[in-house]
Design a protein around this motif. Structure first.
Motif: not given
Length: 70
Positions: A26-37
């Protein structure tokens, strides 16, 4: 009856993975990559755990108790 703790843990991890995929879709936002790289060793472990839990949850189809009584 079996391992209820394992079932709930696998379900929780799979839901976290599903929420992450929803955010990507929906938002092209990867939470895992945001949190852990992006593809760090810890994010790869998270992805692997989600995949293993998803495969484990496939066993729910064989274990579901469907009532045939009317």
């Amino acid at each position: 009856m079996g391992n209820k703790a394992l079932d709930y843990t696998a379900l929780t991890i799979a839901i976290i993975g599903a929420v992450n995929w929803g955010l990507v879709g929906f938002f092209n936002f990867n939470l895992v990559s945001f949190l852990f790289g992006s593809m760090s060793w810890i994010s790869r472990i998270v992805y692997a755990l989600v995949g293993i839990c998803g495969l484990y949850l496939l066993t729910f189809y064989g274990r579901s108790e469907v009532s045939t009584e009317r």
